[in-house]
Design a protein around this motif. Sequence first.
Motif, PDB file in Angstrom:
ATOM      1  N   LYS A  63      18.671  52.541  72.365  1.00  0.00           N
ATOM      2  CA  LYS A  63      18.687  52.429  70.909  1.00  0.00           C
ATOM      3  C   LYS A  63      19.779  51.476  70.419  1.00  0.00           C
ATOM      4  O   LYS A  63      19.635  50.873  69.369  1.00  0.00           O
ATOM      5  CB  LYS A  63      18.801  53.795  70.239  1.00  0.00           C
ATOM      6  N   GLU A  64      20.821  51.282  71.199  1.00  0.00           N
ATOM      7  CA  GLU A  64      21.885  50.351  70.827  1.00  0.00           C
ATOM      8  C   GLU A  64      21.438  48.896  70.902  1.00  0.00           C
ATOM      9  O   GLU A  64      22.055  48.015  70.319  1.00  0.00           O
ATOM     10  CB  GLU A  64      23.121  50.547  71.722  1.00  0.00           C
ATOM     11  N   GLU A  65      20.370  48.632  71.641  1.00  0.00           N
ATOM     12  CA  GLU A  65      19.870  47.277  71.812  1.00  0.00           C
ATOM     13  C   GLU A  65      18.793  46.908  70.793  1.00  0.00           C
ATOM     14  O   GLU A  65      18.290  45.794  70.807  1.00  0.00           O
ATOM     15  CB  GLU A  65      19.289  47.117  73.226  1.00  0.00           C
ATOM     16  N   ILE A  66      18.442  47.850  69.918  1.00  0.00           N
ATOM     17  CA  ILE A  66      17.374  47.638  68.944  1.00  0.00           C
ATOM     18  C   ILE A  66      17.977  47.613  67.543  1.00  0.00           C
ATOM     19  O   ILE A  66      18.777  48.475  67.185  1.00  0.00           O
ATOM     20  CB  ILE A  66      16.310  48.748  69.053  1.00  0.00           C
ATOM     21  N   ASP A  67      17.568  46.621  66.761  1.00  0.00           N
ATOM     22  CA  ASP A  67      18.036  46.483  65.386  1.00  0.00           C
ATOM     23  C   ASP A  67      16.820  46.492  64.462  1.00  0.00           C
ATOM     24  O   ASP A  67      15.889  45.712  64.659  1.00  0.00           O
ATOM     25  CB  ASP A  67      18.824  45.178  65.235  1.00  0.00           C
ATOM     26  N   ILE A  68      16.848  47.363  63.464  1.00  0.00           N
ATOM     27  CA  ILE A  68      15.776  47.442  62.478  1.00  0.00           C
ATOM     28  C   ILE A  68      16.380  47.096  61.128  1.00  0.00           C
ATOM     29  O   ILE A  68      17.377  47.691  60.718  1.00  0.00           O
ATOM     30  CB  ILE A  68      15.151  48.854  62.432  1.00  0.00           C
ATOM     31  N   VAL A  80      17.215  43.098  71.853  1.00  0.00           N
ATOM     32  CA  VAL A  80      17.846  42.061  72.666  1.00  0.00           C
ATOM     33  C   VAL A  80      18.146  42.632  74.042  1.00  0.00           C
ATOM     34  O   VAL A  80      18.789  43.682  74.166  1.00  0.00           O
ATOM     35  CB  VAL A  80      19.141  41.546  71.999  1.00  0.00           C
ATOM     36  N   ARG A  81      17.670  41.938  75.073  1.00  0.00           N
ATOM     37  CA  ARG A  81      17.898  42.362  76.457  1.00  0.00           C
ATOM     38  C   ARG A  81      18.884  41.407  77.119  1.00  0.00           C
ATOM     39  O   ARG A  81      18.688  40.204  77.114  1.00  0.00           O
ATOM     40  CB  ARG A  81      16.592  42.365  77.234  1.00  0.00           C
ATOM     41  N   LYS A  82      19.926  42.010  77.702  1.00  0.00           N
ATOM     42  CA  LYS A  82      20.915  41.230  78.447  1.00  0.00           C
ATOM     43  C   LYS A  82      21.207  41.993  79.734  1.00  0.00           C
ATOM     44  O   LYS A  82      22.121  42.797  79.794  1.00  0.00           O
ATOM     45  CB  LYS A  82      22.205  41.056  77.642  1.00  0.00           C
ATOM     46  N   ASP A  83      20.404  41.764  80.746  1.00  0.00           N
ATOM     47  CA  ASP A  83      20.578  42.426  82.037  1.00  0.00           C
ATOM     48  C   ASP A  83      21.064  41.410  83.058  1.00  0.00           C
ATOM     49  O   ASP A  83      20.556  40.294  83.124  1.00  0.00           O
ATOM     50  CB  ASP A  83      19.254  42.998  82.544  1.00  0.00           C
ATOM     51  N   GLU A  84      22.032  41.830  83.852  1.00  0.00           N
ATOM     52  CA  GLU A  84      22.482  40.972  84.936  1.00  0.00           C
ATOM     53  C   GLU A  84      22.762  41.850  86.139  1.00  0.00           C
ATOM     54  O   GLU A  84      23.565  42.778  86.064  1.00  0.00           O
ATOM     55  CB  GLU A  84      23.735  40.201  84.539  1.00  0.00           C
ATOM     56  N   ASN A  85      22.075  41.587  87.223  1.00  0.00           N
ATOM     57  CA  ASN A  85      22.280  42.305  88.479  1.00  0.00           C
ATOM     58  C   ASN A  85      22.744  41.302  89.514  1.00  0.00           C
ATOM     59  O   ASN A  85      22.143  40.247  89.683  1.00  0.00           O
ATOM     60  CB  ASN A  85      20.973  42.946  88.962  1.00  0.00           C
ATOM     61  N   SER A  86      23.812  41.632  90.204  1.00  0.00           N
ATOM     62  CA  SER A  86      24.249  40.728  91.271  1.00  0.00           C
ATOM     63  C   SER A  86      24.601  41.555  92.496  1.00  0.00           C
ATOM     64  O   SER A  86      25.071  42.688  92.390  1.00  0.00           O
ATOM     65  CB  SER A  86      25.446  39.889  90.831  1.00  0.00           C
ATOM     66  N   GLN A  87      24.345  40.972  93.644  1.00  0.00           N
ATOM     67  CA  GLN A  87      24.681  41.588  94.918  1.00  0.00           C
ATOM     68  C   GLN A  87      25.555  40.610  95.679  1.00  0.00           C
ATOM     69  O   GLN A  87      25.256  39.422  95.745  1.00  0.00           O
ATOM     70  CB  GLN A  87      23.423  41.894  95.719  1.00  0.00           C
ATOM     71  N   GLU A  88      26.637  41.131  96.219  1.00  0.00           N
ATOM     72  CA  GLU A  88      27.548  40.283  96.977  1.00  0.00           C
ATOM     73  C   GLU A  88      27.701  40.857  98.377  1.00  0.00           C
ATOM     74  O   GLU A  88      27.613  42.060  98.578  1.00  0.00           O
ATOM     75  CB  GLU A  88      28.914  40.219  96.287  1.00  0.00           C
ATOM     76  N   ASN A  89      27.949  39.967  99.338  1.00  0.00           N
ATOM     77  CA  ASN A  89      28.209  40.446 100.689  1.00  0.00           C
ATOM     78  C   ASN A  89      29.709  40.729 100.832  1.00  0.00           C
ATOM     79  O   ASN A  89      30.476  40.611  99.876  1.00  0.00           O
ATOM     80  CB  ASN A  89      27.695  39.454 101.741  1.00  0.00           C
ATOM     81  N   GLU A  90      30.150  41.091 102.032  1.00  0.00           N
ATOM     82  CA  GLU A  90      31.554  41.470 102.228  1.00  0.00           C
ATOM     83  C   GLU A  90      32.532  40.321 101.984  1.00  0.00           C
ATOM     84  O   GLU A  90      33.705  40.552 101.720  1.00  0.00           O
ATOM     85  CB  GLU A  90      31.776  42.088 103.612  1.00  0.00           C
ATOM     86  N   ASP A  91      32.076  39.083 102.040  1.00  0.00           N
ATOM     87  CA  ASP A  91      32.950  37.936 101.765  1.00  0.00           C
ATOM     88  C   ASP A  91      32.959  37.591 100.278  1.00  0.00           C
ATOM     89  O   ASP A  91      33.511  36.570  99.900  1.00  0.00           O
ATOM     90  CB  ASP A  91      32.484  36.710 102.562  1.00  0.00           C
TER      91      ASP A  91
END
Length: 155
Positions: A63-68, A80-91
């Motif tokens: 509900k925080e991402e929706i504006d009426i 408004v969608r702002k998704d960011e997924n990242s995967q990092e290795n051990e380095d």
Amino acid sequence: MFDLVPFGKRRDDVFGALAKSLNEVFNDDFFAPMTSSTLSFRTDIRESEQAYLIEAELPGFKKEEIDIDYASPYLTIKAVRKDENSQENEDHKIVRRERRYGEYVRRFYVQDINDDEIRASLKDGLLSLEVPKRQKSAGKRIEIQDHGTSGPQLQ
């Protein structure tokens, strides 16, 4: 202008016509729905005597991402969608990063509504809005007065 050549000396250019037709098929307008920065979402709108009922499909939104917003005569729903997924290795080197950004907007033209009483709820990705109509006056019977009674006097 209209591809006219005087005196019938027009040359048929098969490859030019083919290229022109391919350009028409693959022009920017064809891809606009997929490349637009503002996206749309599906809605159902019902009307009763007292209100408009709007159901909008917004799966995955909080509900925080929706504006009426209502600015007469337009009711605007924006998510408004702002998704960011990242995967990092051990380095700490990025192995994979995925981002989803987008603005989903729908605008509705509505008149004669009671904007102070609009109610909204969000459950399981379905945004429900109840937009009450302004109640019209029932009308009033106007009595015709006799000439001898008080009333507007025309001279």
